[in-house]
Design a protein around this motif. Structure first.
Motif, mmCIF file in Angstrom:
data_model
loop_
_atom_site.group_PDB
_atom_site.id
_atom_site.type_symbol
_atom_site.label_atom_id
_atom_site.label_comp_id
_atom_site.label_asym_id
_atom_site.label_seq_id
_atom_site.Cartn_x
_atom_site.Cartn_y
_atom_site.Cartn_z
ATOM 1 N N LEU A 99 0.826 -1.199 0.000
ATOM 2 C CA LEU A 99 0.000 0.000 0.000
ATOM 3 C C LEU A 99 0.869 1.262 0.000
ATOM 4 O O LEU A 99 1.898 1.326 0.668
ATOM 5 C CB LEU A 99 -0.901 0.030 1.232
ATOM 6 N N VAL A 100 0.431 2.276 -0.766
ATOM 7 C CA VAL A 100 0.985 3.630 -0.684
ATOM 8 C C VAL A 100 -0.177 4.585 -0.425
ATOM 9 O O VAL A 100 -1.332 4.271 -0.704
ATOM 10 C CB VAL A 100 1.738 4.036 -1.963
ATOM 11 N N LEU A 101 0.152 5.756 0.106
ATOM 12 C CA LEU A 101 -0.871 6.732 0.468
ATOM 13 C C LEU A 101 -0.649 8.059 -0.257
ATOM 14 O O LEU A 101 -0.087 8.997 0.301
ATOM 15 C CB LEU A 101 -0.870 6.960 1.985
ATOM 16 N N PRO A 102 -1.074 8.182 -1.524
ATOM 17 C CA PRO A 102 -1.160 9.512 -2.127
ATOM 18 C C PRO A 102 -2.235 10.304 -1.385
ATOM 19 O O PRO A 102 -3.343 9.789 -1.167
ATOM 20 C CB PRO A 102 -1.573 9.221 -3.572
ATOM 21 N N VAL A 103 -1.948 11.529 -0.961
ATOM 22 C CA VAL A 103 -2.878 12.257 -0.102
ATOM 23 C C VAL A 103 -3.030 13.703 -0.554
ATOM 24 O O VAL A 103 -2.113 14.304 -1.111
ATOM 25 C CB VAL A 103 -2.432 12.220 1.374
ATOM 26 N N GLY A 104 -4.220 14.261 -0.279
ATOM 27 C CA GLY A 104 -4.484 15.661 -0.563
ATOM 28 C C GLY A 104 -5.542 16.192 0.378
ATOM 29 O O GLY A 104 -5.993 15.496 1.299
ATOM 30 N N VAL A 105 -5.968 17.419 0.149
ATOM 31 C CA VAL A 105 -6.937 18.063 1.042
ATOM 32 C C VAL A 105 -8.369 17.642 0.748
ATOM 33 O O VAL A 105 -9.276 17.953 1.520
ATOM 34 C CB VAL A 105 -6.821 19.597 0.963
ATOM 35 N N GLY A 106 -8.592 16.919 -0.348
ATOM 36 C CA GLY A 106 -9.938 16.478 -0.691
ATOM 37 C C GLY A 106 -10.488 17.219 -1.885
ATOM 38 O O GLY A 106 -10.112 18.361 -2.168
ATOM 39 N N VAL A 107 -11.377 16.562 -2.609
ATOM 40 C CA VAL A 107 -11.989 17.152 -3.799
ATOM 41 C C VAL A 107 -12.884 18.326 -3.382
ATOM 42 O O VAL A 107 -13.782 18.148 -2.544
ATOM 43 C CB VAL A 107 -12.815 16.099 -4.558
ATOM 44 N N PRO A 108 -12.676 19.521 -3.922
ATOM 45 C CA PRO A 108 -13.478 20.680 -3.503
ATOM 46 C C PRO A 108 -14.976 20.495 -3.675
ATOM 47 O O PRO A 108 -15.769 21.054 -2.911
ATOM 48 C CB PRO A 108 -12.958 21.816 -4.403
ATOM 49 N N SER A 109 -15.390 19.698 -4.664
ATOM 50 C CA SER A 109 -16.818 19.536 -4.933
ATOM 51 C C SER A 109 -17.461 18.412 -4.121
ATOM 52 O O SER A 109 -18.645 18.138 -4.294
ATOM 53 C CB SER A 109 -17.038 19.262 -6.427
ATOM 54 N N ASP A 110 -16.698 17.776 -3.220
ATOM 55 C CA ASP A 110 -17.253 16.685 -2.420
ATOM 56 C C ASP A 110 -18.169 17.263 -1.343
ATOM 57 O O ASP A 110 -17.744 18.041 -0.495
ATOM 58 C CB ASP A 110 -16.129 15.877 -1.775
ATOM 59 N N ARG A 111 -19.451 16.888 -1.382
ATOM 60 C CA ARG A 111 -20.416 17.399 -0.409
ATOM 61 C C ARG A 111 -20.088 16.959 1.017
ATOM 62 O O ARG A 111 -20.651 17.489 1.974
ATOM 63 C CB ARG A 111 -21.825 16.932 -0.776
ATOM 64 N N ALA A 112 -19.208 15.970 1.176
ATOM 65 C CA ALA A 112 -18.815 15.547 2.517
ATOM 66 C C ALA A 112 -18.043 16.640 3.246
ATOM 67 O O ALA A 112 -17.944 16.615 4.471
ATOM 68 C CB ALA A 112 -17.967 14.278 2.447
ATOM 69 N N PHE A 113 -17.487 17.604 2.505
ATOM 70 C CA PHE A 113 -16.808 18.730 3.127
ATOM 71 C C PHE A 113 -17.796 19.889 3.271
ATOM 72 O O PHE A 113 -17.831 20.811 2.470
ATOM 73 C CB PHE A 113 -15.611 19.185 2.274
ATOM 74 N N THR A 114 -18.617 19.824 4.289
ATOM 75 C CA THR A 114 -19.545 20.918 4.582
ATOM 76 C C THR A 114 -19.565 21.153 6.078
ATOM 77 O O THR A 114 -19.359 20.230 6.877
ATOM 78 C CB THR A 114 -20.973 20.603 4.104
ATOM 79 N N SER A 115 -19.813 22.379 6.469
ATOM 80 C CA SER A 115 -19.885 22.692 7.893
ATOM 81 C C SER A 115 -21.042 21.949 8.553
ATOM 82 O O SER A 115 -20.988 21.630 9.750
ATOM 83 C CB SER A 115 -20.041 24.202 8.093
ATOM 84 N N ALA A 116 -22.105 21.660 7.796
ATOM 85 C CA ALA A 116 -23.244 20.944 8.354
ATOM 86 C C ALA A 116 -22.859 19.544 8.808
ATOM 87 O O ALA A 116 -23.488 18.961 9.678
ATOM 88 C CB ALA A 116 -24.377 20.864 7.329
ATOM 89 N N HIS A 117 -21.803 18.977 8.194
ATOM 90 C CA HIS A 117 -21.338 17.647 8.558
ATOM 91 C C HIS A 117 -20.167 17.712 9.536
ATOM 92 O O HIS A 117 -19.531 16.688 9.808
ATOM 93 C CB HIS A 117 -20.926 16.870 7.306
ATOM 94 N N GLY A 118 -19.869 18.900 10.042
ATOM 95 C CA GLY A 118 -18.784 19.044 10.995
ATOM 96 C C GLY A 118 -17.405 18.940 10.380
ATOM 97 O O GLY A 118 -16.427 18.681 11.077
ATOM 98 N N GLN A 119 -17.305 19.145 9.058
ATOM 99 C CA GLN A 119 -16.028 19.049 8.376
ATOM 100 C C GLN A 119 -15.464 20.434 8.101
ATOM 101 O O GLN A 119 -16.215 21.401 7.913
ATOM 102 C CB GLN A 119 -16.193 18.299 7.046
#
Length: 284
Positions: free
Chosen positions: A97-117
C-alpha cells in the motif's frame, strides 16, 4: 519508471477484476479514488466506493502490484479509523500500500460545515498535516497522545506496525515555476513522494514542469534522504510509438510513476478501462 492505472468507474467487483487483469498484463500499480458525494455534473450517476474496501479486494487477487488511491482525503477521515483501514490493507497486501494524499476534492459534499467538516482550504491543509503526523506516530507501536490545532486525542496505541515499518506517503503539491507555493511543496519534502498539480489549471504537468519541480526539490532534500517518488498522471496515446515517447520524456524529466487517468463522463466506462488494462504496455 513504473506505470499504474486508476479504476475510475465501475462496480467494486469490476474494479477488483480490473486490478487482477492489469497485473496479469504487466501493470505496476492499481489506484482507486476517495470521494463520497460529488457536486459535479460530470460525475452525475457515477458511484463512489470505499477505496480501502476496493483495495482490500484488489490485494486479495494480486501479488506484486502497488496499491493506493488518487488521492486519499485524510482531512475527511478520523485518523484512528484511517490508520486501522490503511494498516489492514497494508498487511493484507504484504506491504504494497501507498498513500497519495491531498486536502480532498473541492466539490465533495462531505466537506460541509453541516457535517462538521472543515470547509476552508487552509483548515483542511492544516488538518491534513496533523492527520499525517498522527498516522506516523501510530506506526511506532507505542502509546502516544496527540495535541494539535485541529486534532487532539488521548492515549492511543496500535500495537501492529506496517509490514515495512511505515507506509509511503505521496502528498499532492501545487507547482508553479514562477511562484512555487512553498507550503504544499514543503509538505511533500517531509514525506516519500509527490503528486504534482499545476497551479490554476486542469492540465497535467508536462515534462518541462516535471523537470523543473524535480530540480527544485532535489536542491532542498538532504543527501541521506530515502527514496522519493514523483508521480504524474496522464493519458497514453493509443499509438504505441507515441506512447513510448510520452513515457521516455516523463522518465527523463525525473518522474518515477506514470498513472493512467481516465475519468468519467463518457466515453470512459469499466469496459474501456479493462480494454486498456489488457493491452501490452509500450515500455515492456
Amino acid at each position: 519508471m513504473r506505470i499504474g492505472l486508476i479504476g475510475s468507474c465501475g462496480t467494486p467487483a469490476q474494479m477488483v477484476r480490473l486490478a487482477r487483469e492489469a497485473e496479469q498484463h504487466g501493470w505496476d500499480g492499481f489506484f482507486a479514488w476517495d470521494a463520497i458525494s460529488l457536486d459535479d455534473p460530470e460525475f452525475d450517476g457515477v458511484a463512489t466506493w470505499d477505496p480501502f474496501a476496493v483495495l482490500a479486494g484488489a490485494a486479495a487477487v494480486t501479488e506484486r502490484m502497488t496499491l493506493g488511491a488518487m488521492v486519499f482525503a485524510p482531512p475527511r477521515h478520523r485518523p484512528w479509523e484511517l490508520a486501522q483501514r490503511a494498516l489492514t490493507v497494508d498487511h493484507l497486501s504484504g506491504g504494497r500500500l501507498v498513500l497519495p494524499v491531498g486536502v480532498g476534492v473541492p466539490s465533495d459534499r462531505a466537506f460541509t460545515s453541516a457535517h462538521g467538516q472543515p470547509t476552508a482550504l487552509r483548515d483542511r491543509a492544516g488538518l491534513l498535516d496533523e492527520v499525517l503526523a498522527w498516522l506516523e506516530r501510530s506506526w511506532s507501536g507505542e502509546t502516544f497522545r496527540f495535541e494539535g490545532e485541529h486534532l487532539s486525542t488521548g492515549d492511543f496505541r496500535l500495537p501492529q506496525p506496517p509490514v515495512r515499518g511505515r507506509i509511503p506517503v505521496w502528498p499532492v503539491a501545487v507547482w508553479d515555476a514562477e511562484r512555487p507555493p512553498l507550503k504544499s511543496l514543503r509538505r511533500a519534502l517531509r514525506w516519500d513522494g509527490v503528486v504534482p498539480q499545476l497551479r490554476a489549471t486542469d492540465a497535467e504537468p508536462g515534462p518541462d514542469d516535471v523537470a523543473a519541480l524535480v530540480a527544485w526539490m532535489a536542491g532542498r532534500r538532504s543527501r541521506d534522504a530515502g527514496p522519493f517518488d514523483v508521480v504524474i498522471q496522464g493519458r497514453l496515446s493509443d499509438d504505441r510509438g507515441r506512447a513510448r515517447e510520452q513515457l521516455a520524456a516523463a522518465q527523463e524529466a525525473g518522474a518515477t510513476w506514470w498513472v493512467e487517468s481516465w475519468w468519467p463522463p463518457e466515453p470512459v466506462t469499466p469496459e474501456l478501462l479493462l480494454d486498456k488494462a489488457r493491452r501490452a504496455l509500450p515500455s515492456r
